[in-house]
Design a protein around this motif. Sequence first.
Motif, PDB file in Angstrom:
ATOM      1  N   ALA A   1       0.823  -1.209   0.000  1.00 13.36           N
ATOM      2  CA  ALA A   1       0.000   0.000   0.000  1.00 13.36           C
ATOM      3  C   ALA A   1       0.858   1.260   0.000  1.00 13.36           C
ATOM      4  CB  ALA A   1      -0.930   0.006   1.216  1.00 13.36           C
ATOM      5  N   VAL A   2       1.994   1.209   0.677  1.00  5.62           N
ATOM      6  CA  VAL A   2       2.893   2.362   0.741  1.00  5.62           C
ATOM      7  C   VAL A   2       3.716   2.484  -0.542  1.00  5.62           C
ATOM      8  CG1 VAL A   2       4.830   3.380   2.008  1.00  5.62           C
ATOM      9  CG2 VAL A   2       2.967   2.290   3.266  1.00  5.62           C
TER      10      VAL A   2
ATOM     11  N   ILE B   1       7.235   7.221   1.774  1.00  6.39           N
ATOM     12  CA  ILE B   1       7.162   7.153   3.229  1.00  6.39           C
ATOM     13  C   ILE B   1       6.470   8.390   3.784  1.00  6.39           C
ATOM     14  CG2 ILE B   1       8.538   7.165   5.359  1.00  6.39           C
ATOM     15  CD1 ILE B   1      10.588   5.408   3.773  1.00  6.39           C
ATOM     16  N   ALA B   2       6.820   9.564   3.273  1.00  6.05           N
ATOM     17  CA  ALA B   2       6.196  10.813   3.728  1.00  6.05           C
ATOM     18  C   ALA B   2       4.697  10.795   3.465  1.00  6.05           C
ATOM     19  CB  ALA B   2       6.840  12.010   3.041  1.00  6.05           C
ATOM     20  N   ALA B   3       4.308  10.358   2.277  1.00  4.42           N
ATOM     21  CA  ALA B   3       2.887  10.312   1.937  1.00  4.42           C
ATOM     22  C   ALA B   3       2.143   9.320   2.829  1.00  4.42           C
ATOM     23  CB  ALA B   3       2.712   9.937   0.462  1.00  4.42           C
ATOM     24  N   ALA B   4       2.771   8.188   3.135  1.00  2.83           N
ATOM     25  CA  ALA B   4       2.134   7.187   3.993  1.00  2.83           C
ATOM     26  C   ALA B   4       1.969   7.694   5.423  1.00  2.83           C
ATOM     27  CB  ALA B   4       2.950   5.898   3.985  1.00  2.83           C
TER      28      ALA B   4
ATOM     29  N   LYS C   1      -1.112   5.852   7.039  1.00  2.00           N
ATOM     30  CA  LYS C   1      -0.847   4.442   6.729  1.00  2.00           C
ATOM     31  C   LYS C   1       0.322   3.903   7.552  1.00  2.00           C
ATOM     32  CE  LYS C   1      -2.447   4.683   1.954  1.00  2.00           C
ATOM     33  NZ  LYS C   1      -2.030   4.591   0.535  1.00  2.00           N
ATOM     34  N   LEU C   2       1.237   4.806   7.915  1.00  2.00           N
ATOM     35  CA  LEU C   2       2.380   4.457   8.755  1.00  2.00           C
ATOM     36  C   LEU C   2       2.425   5.413   9.942  1.00  2.00           C
ATOM     37  CD1 LEU C   2       5.383   3.982   6.270  1.00  2.00           C
ATOM     38  CD2 LEU C   2       4.132   2.218   7.494  1.00  2.00           C
ATOM     39  N   PRO C   3       2.720   4.887  11.109  1.00  2.00           N
ATOM     40  CA  PRO C   3       2.906   5.790  12.241  1.00  2.00           C
ATOM     41  C   PRO C   3       4.267   6.471  12.156  1.00  2.00           C
ATOM     42  CG  PRO C   3       3.303   3.534  12.924  1.00  2.00           C
ATOM     43  CD  PRO C   3       2.842   3.484  11.486  1.00  2.00           C
ATOM     44  N   GLU C   4       4.373   7.641  12.732  1.00  2.00           N
ATOM     45  CA  GLU C   4       5.682   8.291  12.803  1.00  2.00           C
ATOM     46  C   GLU C   4       6.543   7.473  13.758  1.00  2.00           C
ATOM     47  OE1 GLU C   4       5.678  12.510  13.475  1.00  2.00           O
ATOM     48  OE2 GLU C   4       3.838  12.737  12.347  1.00  2.00           O
ATOM     49  N   ARG C   5       7.774   7.236  13.355  1.00  2.00           N
ATOM     50  CA  ARG C   5       8.686   6.444  14.192  1.00  2.00           C
ATOM     51  C   ARG C   5       9.354   7.350  15.207  1.00  2.00           C
ATOM     52  NH1 ARG C   5      10.425   1.667  13.373  1.00  2.00           N
ATOM     53  NH2 ARG C   5      12.593   2.170  13.646  1.00  2.00           N
TER      54      ARG C   5
END
Length: 79
Positions: A51-52, A65-68, A73-77
């Motif tokens: 998806a990413v 990664i930025a868009a996700a 779609k992704l949590p900030e690490r």
Amino acid sequence: MFKTTTAATFALAIALPGAVLAEMDANGDGAVTMSEFQDAYPDAEAGTFSAVDTNADGALSEEEIAAAIDAGKLPERES
């Protein structure tokens, strides 16, 4: 104060994806492979990488990664 806070937040938002990419990119080639992604997000669902990976090239770029992260779609690490 508002301008300073806004500028600092904007600068962090620009730098964050690059920092995340650098942290996840174990071999330093500028892209995050499936295995690097799994190391960084071991609890991610099976389809998250796909998806990413919006251009379906098998690697995640800084932009993907930025868009996700922006899309949730992704949590900030955390560092």
